[in-house]
Design a protein around this motif. Structure first.
Motif, PDB file in Angstrom:
ATOM      1  N   GLN A 225      61.438  88.098  63.880  1.00 24.70           N
ATOM      2  CA  GLN A 225      62.208  86.853  63.925  1.00 24.70           C
ATOM      3  C   GLN A 225      63.323  86.930  64.964  1.00 24.70           C
ATOM      4  OE1 GLN A 225      63.610  86.137  59.950  1.00 24.70           O
ATOM      5  NE2 GLN A 225      61.565  85.805  59.102  1.00 24.70           N
ATOM      6  N   LEU A 226      64.031  88.073  64.980  1.00 21.76           N
ATOM      7  CA  LEU A 226      65.119  88.249  65.930  1.00 21.76           C
ATOM      8  C   LEU A 226      64.604  88.249  67.363  1.00 21.76           C
ATOM      9  CD1 LEU A 226      68.119  88.836  66.417  1.00 21.76           C
ATOM     10  CD2 LEU A 226      67.617  91.269  66.146  1.00 21.76           C
ATOM     11  N   ALA A 227      63.496  88.964  67.608  1.00 23.31           N
ATOM     12  CA  ALA A 227      62.929  89.036  68.963  1.00 23.31           C
ATOM     13  C   ALA A 227      62.455  87.661  69.428  1.00 23.31           C
ATOM     14  CB  ALA A 227      61.779  90.028  68.983  1.00 23.31           C
ATOM     15  N   LYS A 228      61.816  86.902  68.539  1.00 24.32           N
ATOM     16  CA  LYS A 228      61.338  85.561  68.902  1.00 24.32           C
ATOM     17  C   LYS A 228      62.496  84.624  69.234  1.00 24.32           C
ATOM     18  CE  LYS A 228      56.776  85.195  66.793  1.00 24.32           C
ATOM     19  NZ  LYS A 228      56.154  84.861  68.091  1.00 24.32           N
ATOM     20  N   LYS A 229      63.566  84.739  68.462  1.00 21.44           N
ATOM     21  CA  LYS A 229      64.725  83.874  68.696  1.00 21.44           C
ATOM     22  C   LYS A 229      65.364  84.185  70.054  1.00 21.44           C
ATOM     23  CE  LYS A 229      69.049  82.290  66.596  1.00 21.44           C
ATOM     24  NZ  LYS A 229      68.647  80.872  66.752  1.00 21.44           N
ATOM     25  N   ILE A 230      65.523  85.491  70.352  1.00 19.92           N
ATOM     26  CA  ILE A 230      66.117  85.897  71.630  1.00 19.92           C
ATOM     27  C   ILE A 230      65.237  85.450  72.795  1.00 19.92           C
ATOM     28  CG2 ILE A 230      66.732  87.880  73.077  1.00 19.92           C
ATOM     29  CD1 ILE A 230      67.561  89.330  70.512  1.00 19.92           C
ATOM     30  N   CYS A 231      63.929  85.648  72.663  1.00 13.67           N
ATOM     31  CA  CYS A 231      62.999  85.272  73.733  1.00 13.67           C
ATOM     32  C   CYS A 231      62.963  83.761  73.926  1.00 13.67           C
ATOM     33  CB  CYS A 231      61.600  85.786  73.424  1.00 13.67           C
ATOM     34  SG  CYS A 231      61.451  87.573  73.603  1.00 13.67           S
ATOM     35  N   SER A 232      63.059  83.043  72.831  1.00 13.19           N
ATOM     36  CA  SER A 232      63.078  81.579  72.914  1.00 13.19           C
ATOM     37  C   SER A 232      64.332  81.088  73.625  1.00 13.19           C
ATOM     38  CB  SER A 232      62.991  80.982  71.512  1.00 13.19           C
ATOM     39  OG  SER A 232      63.108  79.571  71.564  1.00 13.19           O
ATOM     40  N   GLU A 233      65.477  81.688  73.304  1.00 14.21           N
ATOM     41  CA  GLU A 233      66.741  81.280  73.916  1.00 14.21           C
ATOM     42  C   GLU A 233      66.788  81.621  75.405  1.00 14.21           C
ATOM     43  OE1 GLU A 233      69.315  79.656  72.648  1.00 14.21           O
ATOM     44  OE2 GLU A 233      68.473  79.467  70.624  1.00 14.21           O
ATOM     45  N   LEU A 234      66.201  82.783  75.756  1.00 17.54           N
ATOM     46  CA  LEU A 234      66.272  83.261  77.143  1.00 17.54           C
ATOM     47  C   LEU A 234      65.006  82.979  77.947  1.00 17.54           C
ATOM     48  CD1 LEU A 234      67.984  86.735  76.522  1.00 17.54           C
ATOM     49  CD2 LEU A 234      69.062  84.573  77.154  1.00 17.54           C
ATOM     50  N   ASN A 235      64.011  82.342  77.289  1.00 16.69           N
ATOM     51  CA  ASN A 235      62.753  81.993  77.948  1.00 16.69           C
ATOM     52  C   ASN A 235      62.061  83.237  78.535  1.00 16.69           C
ATOM     53  OD1 ASN A 235      60.726  80.204  78.763  1.00 16.69           O
ATOM     54  ND2 ASN A 235      61.692  79.880  80.783  1.00 16.69           N
ATOM     55  N   LEU A 236      61.877  84.251  77.700  1.00 16.03           N
ATOM     56  CA  LEU A 236      61.280  85.513  78.139  1.00 16.03           C
ATOM     57  C   LEU A 236      59.780  85.539  77.832  1.00 16.03           C
ATOM     58  CD1 LEU A 236      64.064  87.958  76.879  1.00 16.03           C
ATOM     59  CD2 LEU A 236      63.803  86.957  79.154  1.00 16.03           C
ATOM     60  N   ASP A 237      59.034  86.400  78.551  1.00 16.30           N
ATOM     61  CA  ASP A 237      57.588  86.456  78.375  1.00 16.30           C
ATOM     62  C   ASP A 237      57.197  87.429  77.255  1.00 16.30           C
ATOM     63  OD1 ASP A 237      57.825  89.035  79.414  1.00 16.30           O
ATOM     64  OD2 ASP A 237      57.292  88.407  81.443  1.00 16.30           O
ATOM     65  N   GLU A 238      55.879  87.588  77.048  1.00 10.23           N
ATOM     66  CA  GLU A 238      55.352  88.391  75.945  1.00 10.23           C
ATOM     67  C   GLU A 238      55.719  89.869  76.077  1.00 10.23           C
ATOM     68  OE1 GLU A 238      53.423  89.004  72.343  1.00 10.23           O
ATOM     69  OE2 GLU A 238      53.922  87.116  73.353  1.00 10.23           O
ATOM     70  N   GLU A 239      55.684  90.384  77.315  1.00  7.08           N
ATOM     71  CA  GLU A 239      56.017  91.794  77.526  1.00  7.08           C
ATOM     72  C   GLU A 239      57.469  92.072  77.170  1.00  7.08           C
ATOM     73  OE1 GLU A 239      56.078  95.128  81.141  1.00  7.08           O
ATOM     74  OE2 GLU A 239      55.129  93.170  81.443  1.00  7.08           O
ATOM     75  N   GLN A 240      58.355  91.163  77.570  1.00  2.48           N
ATOM     76  CA  GLN A 240      59.773  91.323  77.245  1.00  2.48           C
ATOM     77  C   GLN A 240      60.016  91.156  75.748  1.00  2.48           C
ATOM     78  OE1 GLN A 240      60.849  88.274  80.129  1.00  2.48           O
ATOM     79  NE2 GLN A 240      62.030  89.773  81.314  1.00  2.48           N
ATOM     80  N   TYR A 241      59.183  90.310  75.112  1.00  2.00           N
ATOM     81  CA  TYR A 241      59.278  90.143  73.657  1.00  2.00           C
ATOM     82  C   TYR A 241      59.001  91.465  72.943  1.00  2.00           C
ATOM     83  CZ  TYR A 241      57.464  89.235  68.977  1.00  2.00           C
ATOM     84  OH  TYR A 241      57.212  89.308  67.632  1.00  2.00           O
ATOM     85  N   GLU A 242      57.967  92.187  73.391  1.00  2.00           N
ATOM     86  CA  GLU A 242      57.612  93.454  72.767  1.00  2.00           C
ATOM     87  C   GLU A 242      58.720  94.485  72.938  1.00  2.00           C
ATOM     88  OE1 GLU A 242      55.207  94.236  70.797  1.00  2.00           O
ATOM     89  OE2 GLU A 242      54.298  92.248  70.900  1.00  2.00           O
ATOM     90  N   ILE A 243      59.363  94.480  74.106  1.00  2.00           N
ATOM     91  CA  ILE A 243      60.466  95.407  74.363  1.00  2.00           C
ATOM     92  C   ILE A 243      61.635  95.111  73.436  1.00  2.00           C
ATOM     93  CG2 ILE A 243      62.197  96.146  76.055  1.00  2.00           C
ATOM     94  CD1 ILE A 243      60.088  95.632  78.222  1.00  2.00           C
ATOM     95  N   ILE A 244      61.974  93.828  73.317  1.00  2.00           N
ATOM     96  CA  ILE A 244      63.089  93.418  72.451  1.00  2.00           C
ATOM     97  C   ILE A 244      62.741  93.698  70.985  1.00  2.00           C
ATOM     98  CG2 ILE A 244      64.414  91.441  71.607  1.00  2.00           C
ATOM     99  CD1 ILE A 244      64.185  90.268  74.431  1.00  2.00           C
ATOM    100  N   ARG A 245      61.507  93.437  70.619  1.00  2.00           N
ATOM    101  CA  ARG A 245      61.068  93.684  69.244  1.00  2.00           C
ATOM    102  C   ARG A 245      61.190  95.169  68.893  1.00  2.00           C
ATOM    103  NH1 ARG A 245      56.606  95.461  66.717  1.00  2.00           N
ATOM    104  NH2 ARG A 245      56.101  94.595  64.667  1.00  2.00           N
ATOM    105  N   TYR A 246      60.753  96.021  69.804  1.00  2.00           N
ATOM    106  CA  TYR A 246      60.846  97.461  69.555  1.00  2.00           C
ATOM    107  C   TYR A 246      62.306  97.901  69.487  1.00  2.00           C
ATOM    108  CZ  TYR A 246      60.404 102.499  70.095  1.00  2.00           C
ATOM    109  OH  TYR A 246      60.515 103.854  69.905  1.00  2.00           O
ATOM    110  N   GLY A 247      63.139  97.357  70.378  1.00  2.00           N
ATOM    111  CA  GLY A 247      64.566  97.689  70.365  1.00  2.00           C
ATOM    112  C   GLY A 247      65.232  97.277  69.068  1.00  2.00           C
ATOM    113  N   ALA A 248      64.880  96.074  68.580  1.00  2.00           N
ATOM    114  CA  ALA A 248      65.444  95.591  67.316  1.00  2.00           C
ATOM    115  C   ALA A 248      65.004  96.473  66.163  1.00  2.00           C
ATOM    116  CB  ALA A 248      65.005  94.145  67.074  1.00  2.00           C
ATOM    117  N   PHE A 249      63.731  96.876  66.186  1.00  2.00           N
ATOM    118  CA  PHE A 249      63.207  97.767  65.136  1.00  2.00           C
ATOM    119  C   PHE A 249      63.936  99.104  65.156  1.00  2.00           C
ATOM    120  CE2 PHE A 249      60.338 101.283  64.081  1.00  2.00           C
ATOM    121  CZ  PHE A 249      60.082 101.001  62.744  1.00  2.00           C
ATOM    122  N   ALA A 250      64.135  99.657  66.365  1.00  2.00           N
ATOM    123  CA  ALA A 250      64.805 100.958  66.490  1.00  2.00           C
ATOM    124  C   ALA A 250      66.238 100.889  65.975  1.00  2.00           C
ATOM    125  CB  ALA A 250      64.797 101.401  67.957  1.00  2.00           C
TER     126      ALA A 250
END
Length: 214
Positions: free
Chosen positions: A6-31
């Motif tokens: 949810q956090l990664a999707k919200k950040i990507c939606s706000e910043l208009n990021l692509d799928e690869e950047q979503y995975e990076i943010i998702r992993y960072g949030a998980f870590a």
């Protein structure tokens, strides 16, 4: 959908990021969530057992060195938190107990042996990768080994500082902190060895059956 998704999707939606950047943010949030959970668990149980600061020192000594030396990994986040918390609290209690029976000379001998073992194991095994995160570059491997040595050396320097503070103040806490640092370091070093990886894998399998059955 879990919290990190949810956090990664919200950040990507706000910043208009692509799928690869979503995975990076998702992993960072998980870590970040995993690290926070482990720290909170160690702090809470450490407080209950009266060794909160000591347990946190053990935990950080282990986790910081792990970043570059690698080693055995739990298969599930929950298992990782349980093992990390149990080890941190257990080592902190053990150090607190044996500290009552050690003088400075004995402690210096123990510390000298501990760091000699640590440098030897790092040189022989580090970094230890995993199937999920294989280290394919030899240059990266050498870089991680070098940083593992630097972290272990920083632990040695910090231990010397605590020893000088103990000699000056006679505050037994500094004495205990030295043993906490080496305890956390040695557990991480143990996880690099073949025996250590085998033992931790069996513990992980047992916890997985207990915690995630059904």
């Amino acid at each position: 959908m879990n919290i990190q998704d949810q956090l990664a999707k919200k950040i990507c939606s706000e910043l208009n990021l692509d799928e690869e950047q979503y995975e990076i943010i998702r992993y960072g949030a998980f870590a970040i969530m995993q690290i926070s959970l482990c720290i909170i668990a160690v702090a809470v149980f450490g407080l209950l057992f009266g060794v909160m600061l000591q347990a946190l020192i053990v935990s950080f000594s282990t986790s910081i060195l792990r970043q570059y030396s690698g080693g055995a990994h739990a298969s599930r986040p929950g298992s990782c938190a349980v093992i990390g918390t149990a080890v941190s609290i257990g080592l902190a209690l053990f150090v607190k107990y044996i500290g009552n029976f050690m003088n400075v000379n004995t402690m210096l001998i123990v510390e000298s042996i501990s760091f000699l073992i640590a440098f030897y194991i790092i040189n022989k095994y580090a970094p230890v990768d995993s199937k999920a995160k294989p280290i394919k570059s030899e240059a990266k491997r050498k870089k991680m080994r070098k940083r593992s040595f630097l972290i272990a050396t920083s632990y040695l320097v910090l231990s010397i500082v605590f020893l000088l503070l103990y000699q000056y103040t006679k505050n037994v806490n500094f004495y205990i902190f030295i043993l906490d640092i080496s305890g956390g370091m040695l557990f991480q070093i143990f996880s690099l060895t073949i025996i250590g990886r085998s033992v931790l894998a069996k513990i992980d399998q047992g916890l997985t059956r207990i915690m995630y059955r059904g």
